[in-house]
Design a protein around this motif. Structure first.
Motif, PDB file in Angstrom:
ATOM      1  N   LYS A   1       0.841  -1.191   0.000  1.00  0.00           N
ATOM      2  CA  LYS A   1       0.000   0.000   0.000  1.00  0.00           C
ATOM      3  C   LYS A   1       0.878   1.243   0.000  1.00  0.00           C
ATOM      4  O   LYS A   1       1.811   1.344   0.779  1.00  0.00           O
ATOM      5  N   GLY A   3       1.034   5.463   0.390  1.00  0.00           N
ATOM      6  CA  GLY A   3       0.335   6.612   0.936  1.00  0.00           C
ATOM      7  C   GLY A   3       0.553   7.812   0.035  1.00  0.00           C
ATOM      8  O   GLY A   3       1.087   7.701  -1.068  1.00  0.00           O
ATOM      9  N   TRP A   5       1.063  12.437   0.222  1.00  0.00           N
ATOM     10  CA  TRP A   5       1.072  13.723   0.911  1.00  0.00           C
ATOM     11  C   TRP A   5       0.985  14.790  -0.164  1.00  0.00           C
ATOM     12  O   TRP A   5       1.768  14.791  -1.117  1.00  0.00           O
ATOM     13  N   TRP A  37      -3.117  14.156   3.439  1.00  0.00           N
ATOM     14  CA  TRP A  37      -2.215  13.011   3.530  1.00  0.00           C
ATOM     15  C   TRP A  37      -2.981  11.742   3.847  1.00  0.00           C
ATOM     16  O   TRP A  37      -4.102  11.787   4.357  1.00  0.00           O
ATOM     17  N   SER A  38      -2.344  10.622   3.547  1.00  0.00           N
ATOM     18  CA  SER A  38      -2.821   9.306   3.950  1.00  0.00           C
ATOM     19  C   SER A  38      -1.599   8.403   4.071  1.00  0.00           C
ATOM     20  O   SER A  38      -0.814   8.291   3.129  1.00  0.00           O
ATOM     21  N   ALA A  45      -5.517   3.246   7.484  1.00  0.00           N
ATOM     22  CA  ALA A  45      -4.638   4.354   7.121  1.00  0.00           C
ATOM     23  C   ALA A  45      -4.949   5.565   7.994  1.00  0.00           C
ATOM     24  O   ALA A  45      -6.110   5.821   8.337  1.00  0.00           O
ATOM     25  N   PHE A  46      -3.890   6.278   8.346  1.00  0.00           N
ATOM     26  CA  PHE A  46      -4.024   7.543   9.054  1.00  0.00           C
ATOM     27  C   PHE A  46      -3.998   8.639   7.994  1.00  0.00           C
ATOM     28  O   PHE A  46      -3.078   8.715   7.190  1.00  0.00           O
ATOM     29  N   GLY A  47      -5.025   9.469   7.976  1.00  0.00           N
ATOM     30  CA  GLY A  47      -5.101  10.515   6.959  1.00  0.00           C
ATOM     31  C   GLY A  47      -5.785  11.747   7.472  1.00  0.00           C
ATOM     32  O   GLY A  47      -6.271  11.804   8.601  1.00  0.00           O
ATOM     33  N   GLY A  48      -5.818  12.740   6.622  1.00  0.00           N
ATOM     34  CA  GLY A  48      -6.500  13.967   6.987  1.00  0.00           C
ATOM     35  C   GLY A  48      -6.099  15.122   6.112  1.00  0.00           C
ATOM     36  O   GLY A  48      -5.515  14.952   5.039  1.00  0.00           O
ATOM     37  N   TYR A  75      -8.457   7.976  11.337  1.00  0.00           N
ATOM     38  CA  TYR A  75      -7.952   6.633  11.085  1.00  0.00           C
ATOM     39  C   TYR A  75      -9.077   5.896  10.375  1.00  0.00           C
ATOM     40  O   TYR A  75     -10.169   5.732  10.928  1.00  0.00           O
ATOM     41  N   MET A  76      -8.829   5.477   9.119  1.00  0.00           N
ATOM     42  CA  MET A  76      -9.854   4.842   8.294  1.00  0.00           C
ATOM     43  C   MET A  76      -9.482   3.395   8.009  1.00  0.00           C
ATOM     44  O   MET A  76      -8.315   3.081   7.777  1.00  0.00           O
ATOM     45  N   LYS A  87     -15.418   2.322   3.476  1.00  0.00           N
ATOM     46  CA  LYS A  87     -14.488   2.599   4.568  1.00  0.00           C
ATOM     47  C   LYS A  87     -15.222   3.243   5.734  1.00  0.00           C
ATOM     48  O   LYS A  87     -16.225   3.921   5.552  1.00  0.00           O
TER      49      LYS A  87
END
Length: 125
Positions: A1, A3, A5, A37-38, A45-48, A75-76, A87
Protein backbone atom coordinates in the motif's frame (compact mmCIF):
# COMPACT_ATOMS: atom_id res chain seq x y z
CA UNK A 1 0.00 0.00 0.00
CA UNK A 2 1.25 3.44 -0.87
CA UNK A 3 0.33 6.61 0.94
CA UNK A 4 0.37 10.19 -0.26
CA UNK A 5 1.07 13.72 0.91
CA UNK A 6 -0.19 16.74 -1.01
CA UNK A 7 0.80 20.34 -0.30
CA UNK A 8 -0.52 23.46 -1.95
CA UNK A 9 -0.27 27.23 -1.76
CA UNK A 10 -3.33 28.87 -3.25
CA UNK A 11 -5.00 32.22 -3.73
CA UNK A 12 -8.38 31.98 -1.99
CA UNK A 13 -11.44 34.14 -2.77
CA UNK A 14 -14.75 33.78 -0.93
CA UNK A 15 -18.22 35.26 -1.44
CA UNK A 16 -21.28 34.42 0.62
CA UNK A 17 -24.46 35.78 2.19
CA UNK A 18 -24.56 36.68 5.90
CA UNK A 19 -28.14 35.81 6.86
CA UNK A 20 -27.80 37.34 10.34
CA UNK A 21 -26.69 40.72 9.02
CA UNK A 22 -28.81 40.39 5.87
CA UNK A 23 -25.95 41.29 3.54
CA UNK A 24 -23.87 39.74 0.79
CA UNK A 25 -20.16 39.55 1.64
CA UNK A 26 -17.42 39.73 -0.98
CA UNK A 27 -14.18 38.96 0.84
CA UNK A 28 -10.71 40.08 -0.25
CA UNK A 29 -8.44 37.53 -1.94
CA UNK A 30 -5.97 35.91 0.46
CA UNK A 31 -3.36 33.17 0.57
CA UNK A 32 -4.22 29.66 1.72
CA UNK A 33 -1.90 26.81 2.65
CA UNK A 34 -3.45 23.38 2.18
CA UNK A 35 -2.22 19.88 2.86
CA UNK A 36 -3.75 16.40 2.72
CA UNK A 37 -2.22 13.01 3.53
CA UNK A 38 -2.82 9.31 3.95
CA UNK A 39 -0.28 6.95 5.52
CA UNK A 40 -0.88 3.18 5.66
CA UNK A 41 -0.89 2.01 9.29
CA UNK A 42 -1.85 -1.51 10.32
CA UNK A 43 -5.17 -2.61 8.81
CA UNK A 44 -6.10 0.95 7.80
CA UNK A 45 -4.64 4.35 7.12
CA UNK A 46 -4.02 7.54 9.05
CA UNK A 47 -5.10 10.51 6.96
CA UNK A 48 -6.50 13.97 6.99
CA UNK A 49 -6.10 17.53 5.86
CA UNK A 50 -5.24 20.99 7.11
CA UNK A 51 -6.29 24.31 5.59
CA UNK A 52 -4.83 27.61 6.78
CA UNK A 53 -6.61 30.59 5.22
CA UNK A 54 -5.22 34.09 5.76
CA UNK A 55 -7.26 37.14 6.77
CA UNK A 56 -9.83 37.92 4.07
CA UNK A 57 -10.87 41.48 4.85
CA UNK A 58 -14.04 42.42 6.70
CA UNK A 59 -16.90 40.04 7.47
CA UNK A 60 -20.65 40.69 7.19
CA UNK A 61 -20.61 42.63 10.47
CA UNK A 62 -17.71 44.87 9.41
CA UNK A 63 -15.14 43.13 11.66
CA UNK A 64 -11.67 42.31 10.35
CA UNK A 65 -11.23 38.59 9.77
CA UNK A 66 -8.39 36.56 11.25
CA UNK A 67 -6.36 33.64 9.91
CA UNK A 68 -8.46 30.50 10.22
CA UNK A 69 -7.20 26.95 10.66
CA UNK A 70 -9.28 23.87 9.84
CA UNK A 71 -7.76 20.42 10.37
CA UNK A 72 -9.13 16.90 10.42
CA UNK A 73 -7.18 13.76 11.34
CA UNK A 74 -8.73 10.32 10.83
CA UNK A 75 -7.95 6.63 11.08
CA UNK A 76 -9.85 4.84 8.29
CA UNK A 77 -10.29 1.11 7.69
CA UNK A 78 -11.58 -0.83 4.66
CA UNK A 79 -14.79 -2.61 5.70
CA UNK A 80 -15.17 -4.93 2.71
CA UNK A 81 -11.68 -5.11 1.23
CA UNK A 82 -9.68 -2.41 -0.55
CA UNK A 83 -11.47 -2.85 -3.92
CA UNK A 84 -15.00 -2.63 -2.46
CA UNK A 85 -14.68 1.09 -1.66
CA UNK A 86 -16.44 1.00 1.72
CA UNK A 87 -14.49 2.60 4.57
CA UNK A 88 -15.20 3.69 8.13
CA UNK A 89 -13.14 5.68 10.55
CA UNK A 90 -12.84 7.88 13.60
CA UNK A 91 -10.99 11.09 14.17
CA UNK A 92 -11.04 14.65 15.36
CA UNK A 93 -11.67 17.99 13.68
CA UNK A 94 -10.20 21.28 14.92
CA UNK A 95 -11.30 24.69 13.65
CA UNK A 96 -9.89 27.95 15.03
CA UNK A 97 -11.21 31.39 14.04
CA UNK A 98 -14.11 29.62 12.32
CA UNK A 99 -15.24 31.51 9.19
CA UNK A 100 -12.48 34.06 9.93
CA UNK A 101 -14.04 35.42 13.13
CA UNK A 102 -11.63 36.47 15.88
CA UNK A 103 -11.85 33.83 18.60
CA UNK A 104 -9.75 35.94 21.00
CA UNK A 105 -12.15 38.92 20.71
CA UNK A 106 -15.46 37.04 20.47
CA UNK A 107 -18.11 38.11 22.98
CA UNK A 108 -19.07 34.43 23.45
CA UNK A 109 -16.11 32.40 24.74
CA UNK A 110 -14.79 29.97 22.11
CA UNK A 111 -17.68 30.67 19.71
CA UNK A 112 -15.17 30.79 16.84
CA UNK A 113 -13.38 27.58 17.82
CA UNK A 114 -14.41 23.93 17.64
CA UNK A 115 -12.77 20.64 18.54
CA UNK A 116 -15.12 17.87 17.45
CA UNK A 117 -14.87 14.08 17.39
CA UNK A 118 -15.95 12.65 14.03
CA UNK A 119 -17.24 9.31 12.78
CA UNK A 120 -16.86 8.82 9.03
CA UNK A 121 -18.42 6.37 6.59
CA UNK A 122 -17.24 6.59 2.97
CA UNK A 123 -18.16 4.77 -0.19
CA UNK A 124 -15.99 5.19 -3.28
CA UNK A 125 -17.06 3.92 -6.70
Amino acid sequence: KAGFWDLGVDVYKEKNHNGLAGTDVNFDPTLALTSAWSIPAGPGAFGGFIDIVGPKGKDGFGDKTKTETLARALYMMDLAGPKAGLKAGVGVEYWNNKFGCNNAASFVKNSCKATTPVLVLEYHM
